[in-house]
Design an enzyme around this catalytic site. Structure first.
Site, PDB file in Angstrom:
ATOM      1  CE  LYS A  22      -1.721   1.573   3.897  1.00 33.13           C
ATOM      2  NZ  LYS A  22      -1.573   3.237   4.234  1.00 33.13           N
ATOM      3  CG  ASN A  23       2.517   2.705   3.442  1.00 33.33           C
ATOM      4  OD1 ASN A  23       1.273   3.064   3.290  1.00 33.33           O
ATOM      5  ND2 ASN A  23       3.155   2.575   4.675  1.00 33.33           N
ATOM      6  CB  CYS A 115      -4.094   6.981  10.807  1.00 38.36           C
ATOM      7  SG  CYS A 115      -4.360   5.287  10.032  1.00 38.36           S
ATOM      8  NE  ARG A 120       0.904  10.414  10.349  1.00 34.70           N
ATOM      9  CZ  ARG A 120       0.528   9.366   9.916  1.00 34.70           C
ATOM     10  NH1 ARG A 120      -0.469   8.688  10.225  1.00 34.70           N
ATOM     11  NH2 ARG A 120       1.198   8.821   8.894  1.00 34.70           N
ATOM     12  CG  ASP A 304       3.663   1.704   9.428  1.00 36.50           C
ATOM     13  OD1 ASP A 304       3.116   2.563  10.150  1.00 36.50           O
ATOM     14  OD2 ASP A 304       3.571   1.915   8.262  1.00 36.50           O
ATOM     15  NE  ARG A 396      -7.125   4.491   5.789  1.00 33.86           N
ATOM     16  CZ  ARG A 396      -5.955   5.164   6.734  1.00 33.86           C
ATOM     17  NH1 ARG A 396      -6.418   5.097   7.726  1.00 33.86           N
ATOM     18  NH2 ARG A 396      -4.839   5.653   6.115  1.00 33.86           N
TER      19      ARG A 396
HETATM   20  C1  UD1 Z   1       4.776   7.026   6.064  1.00 35.95           C
HETATM   21  C2  UD1 Z   1       3.591   5.829   6.052  1.00 35.95           C
HETATM   22  C3  UD1 Z   1       3.194   5.392   7.466  1.00 35.95           C
HETATM   23  C4  UD1 Z   1       4.348   5.299   8.400  1.00 35.95           C
HETATM   24  C5  UD1 Z   1       5.146   6.363   8.588  1.00 35.95           C
HETATM   25  C6  UD1 Z   1       6.495   6.193   9.179  1.00 35.95           C
HETATM   26  C7  UD1 Z   1       2.697   5.943   4.116  1.00 35.95           C
HETATM   27  C8  UD1 Z   1       1.537   6.306   3.182  1.00 35.95           C
HETATM   28  N1  UD1 Z   1       2.547   5.986   5.237  1.00 35.95           N
HETATM   29  O1  UD1 Z   1       3.655   8.181   6.885  1.00 35.95           O
HETATM   30  O2  UD1 Z   1       2.268   4.024   7.537  1.00 35.95           O
HETATM   31  O3  UD1 Z   1       4.119   4.860   9.871  1.00 35.95           O
HETATM   32  O4  UD1 Z   1       5.533   6.762   7.147  1.00 35.95           O
HETATM   33  O5  UD1 Z   1       7.109   4.978   8.742  1.00 35.95           O
HETATM   34  O6  UD1 Z   1       3.695   5.561   3.411  1.00 35.95           O
HETATM   35  N2  UD1 Z   1       7.094  15.014  10.403  1.00 35.95           N
HETATM   36  C9  UD1 Z   1       6.993  16.294  10.491  1.00 35.95           C
HETATM   37  N3  UD1 Z   1       6.717  16.998   9.521  1.00 35.95           N
HETATM   38  C10 UD1 Z   1       6.266  16.724   8.246  1.00 35.95           C
HETATM   39  C11 UD1 Z   1       6.425  15.171   8.098  1.00 35.95           C
HETATM   40  C12 UD1 Z   1       6.647  14.570   8.918  1.00 35.95           C
HETATM   41  O7  UD1 Z   1       6.938  16.826  11.507  1.00 35.95           O
HETATM   42  O8  UD1 Z   1       6.120  17.664   7.267  1.00 35.95           O
HETATM   43  C13 UD1 Z   1       7.075  14.142  11.327  1.00 35.95           C
HETATM   44  C14 UD1 Z   1       5.896  13.197  11.646  1.00 35.95           C
HETATM   45  O9  UD1 Z   1       4.921  13.840  12.536  1.00 35.95           O
HETATM   46  C15 UD1 Z   1       6.367  11.990  12.450  1.00 35.95           C
HETATM   47  C16 UD1 Z   1       7.633  11.738  11.478  1.00 35.95           C
HETATM   48  O10 UD1 Z   1       7.840  12.998  10.911  1.00 35.95           O
HETATM   49  O11 UD1 Z   1       6.790  12.257  13.868  1.00 35.95           O
HETATM   50  C17 UD1 Z   1       7.627  10.828  10.402  1.00 35.95           C
HETATM   51  O12 UD1 Z   1       6.650  10.965   9.404  1.00 35.95           O
HETATM   52  P1  UD1 Z   1       6.609  10.596   8.000  1.00 35.95           P
HETATM   53  O13 UD1 Z   1       7.590   9.766   7.740  1.00 35.95           O
HETATM   54  O14 UD1 Z   1       6.584  11.991   7.047  1.00 35.95           O
HETATM   55  O15 UD1 Z   1       5.333   9.727   8.198  1.00 35.95           O
HETATM   56  P2  UD1 Z   1       4.106   9.583   6.609  1.00 35.95           P
HETATM   57  O16 UD1 Z   1       4.894  10.062   5.439  1.00 35.95           O
HETATM   58  O17 UD1 Z   1       3.138  10.635   6.990  1.00 35.95           O
END
Ligand code: UD1
Length: 417
Positions: A22-23, A115, A120, A304, A396
């Site tokens: 999915k990711n 979620c 986030r 995850d 999902r």
């Molecule tokens: C993706 C995955 C999710 C997984 C996560 C971490 C998908 C669709 N989802 O989520 O399943 O749990 O990676 O492996 O691929 N952050 C910020 N600012 C930003 C972006 C992120 O502060 O602009 C922080 C987030 O709050 C979090 C950390 O960085 O604490 C990691 O987030 P991120 O790697 O971006 O997760 P996702 O891409 O949302």
């Protein structure tokens, strides 16, 4: 609303297939926006988030047809607006921001939902795109981005972000000049996205390391690409073998991408064997050992898989420690596991899991995708009947989960409430 009713206590045995990731599929499908020729995607999992993405892409002008794990995308006239009704259900929708700016110089995307695990934010996505020449306004819950033309930039992330790295990778693929992403996320799904873009004519190197270089090109398109297998679904099945004291051959299990999980499961006393068809998983002895884990960006232990391995820890001898360092508020499965007899103490971002002899079936509530998987695993091992409510989260991220598990001996039925 659907719920799963699980009669626990049956050791799972047999062969269980892993679906496409999915990711990986989500960003790769969003990369359609960059393409000016048709693209065929294979090994696409049949999941709600994928259907949401396909509807969103079709509304944006990339007509997508899904059939039997294959998506055929035919590019048309692009529109810059991602409507709130679709975006609010899926956080990954923010991934259309970079590609829309690269193609159209404008994008309006509602702030993402998805979620409920912590704040986030998407500040890293926006900061990076600003460095490439975009400017943003927030209006009525929408991010409105504009640029003349994106230009290559040197971007250093404050933390490795998976979505942020993917958004900028896509934007940079069609930008003018070279972009360097430092402190980039290294997840295998990012490597899959970069490999896909390269197959379409992009010039990306360094994917899988924390420094990715992208030489912008003027156009992209025209390929057939198979999405990588889902490492989190595979890891969930490895745990299912251990928690039910069964033996599963997890077909197409991506061993290398799962290494941190595999090492911990081995320390817990699981026998995991790499075979040409997949990974054979069972307990090495009768009991399970306690381990400590800290979730970390790849190649560390994935957040995850935290909820699922915690279900297994509930049945280990002795006490395991879990530290969640990626997302705050990702312990919503703890209170539900405790309703099933688990002994867990929470303190901030840490959980201390004291092993118990047995879990017992109970009515429980799923709160997010991976928490739901953890409750299903606990239900498979528990004595008696477990009712897992709010399983729309599970749908999902896991394709046909009850069919796959029932085919290896589980007793799960879906009921409407
Ligand atoms: C993706 C995955 C999710 C997984 C996560 C971490 C998908 C669709 N989802 O989520 O399943 O749990 O990676 O492996 O691929 N952050 C910020 N600012 C930003 C972006 C992120 O502060 O602009 C922080 C987030 O709050 C979090 C950390 O960085 O604490 C990691 O987030 P991120 O790697 O971006 O997760 P996702 O891409 O949302």
């Amino acid at each position: 609303m659907d719920k799963l009713v699980i009669e626990g206590g049956v050791p799972l045995t047999g062969v269980i297939p892993v679906s496409g990731s999915k990711n990986a599929a989500l960003p790769i499908l969003f990369a359609s926006i960059l393409m000016d020729e048709p693209v065929t995607f294979t090994n696409v999992p049949d999941l709600r988030d994928i259907h949401t993405t396909i509807r969103l892409l079709t509304m944006l002008g990339c007509a997508c047809e899904f059939s039997n794990g294959t998506v055929v995308m035919t590019p048309g006239a692009l529109k810059p607006e991602a409507p709130y009704d679709l975006v609010r259900t899926m956080r990954a929708s923010v991934l259309c921001l970079g590609p829309l700016l690269a193609r159209l110089g404008e994008a309006t995307v509602a702030l993402p939902g998805g979620c409920a695990i912590g704040a986030r934010p998407v500040d890293q996505h926006l900061k990076g795109l600003e460095k490439m020449g975009a400017s943003f306004d927030l209006n009525a819950g929408n991010i409105i981005g504009r640029c003349r033309r994106l230009t290559g930039a040197h971007i250093s992330f404050d933390m490795p972000t998976v979505g942020g790295t993917e958004n900028l990778l896509m934007a940079a693929a069609l930008a003018d000049g070279e972009t360097i992403l430092e402190n980039a996320a290294r997840e295998p799904e990012i490597v899959d996205l970069a490999n896909f873009l390269n197959a379409c004519g992009a010039r990306i190197s360094g994917q899988g390391t924390s420094c990715i270089r992208i030489q912008g090109v003027s156009r992209l398109g025209g390929t057939t690409y198979a999405i990588m297998p889902d490492r989190i679904e595979a890891g969930t099945f490895l745990v299912a073998a251990g928690i039910t004291d069964g033996e599963l051959l997890v077909k197409d299990c991506p061993w290398d991408a799962l290494e941190a999980v595999i090492r911990k499961l081995q320390s817990m006393g699981m026998h995991l064997e790499r075979t040409p068809e997949g990974v054979l998983a069972r307990r090495a002895g009768r009991t399970l050992n306690a381990v400590d884990i800290q979730t970390r960006p790849y190649p560390g232990f994935p957040t995850d898989m935290q909820a699922q391995i915690m279900a297994l820890m509930c049945l280990a001898e002795d006490t395991s420690m879990v530290e969640e360092s990626i997302f705050e508020n990702r312990f919503m499965h703890v209170s539900e596991l405790m309703r099933m007899g688990a002994n867990i103490k929470l303190s901030g971002r840490s959980a201390m899991v004291h092993g118990v002899r047995q879990l017992t079936g109970a009515p429980v509530m799923a709160s997010d995708l991976r928490a739901s998987a953890s409750l299903v695993l606990a239900g498979l091992a528990a004595r008696g009947t477990t009712h897992v409510r709010r399983i729309y989260h599970l749908d999902r991220g896991y394709e046909n989960i009850e069919h796959k598990l029932n085919a290896v001996g589980a007793r799960i039925r879906r009921e409407q409430e």
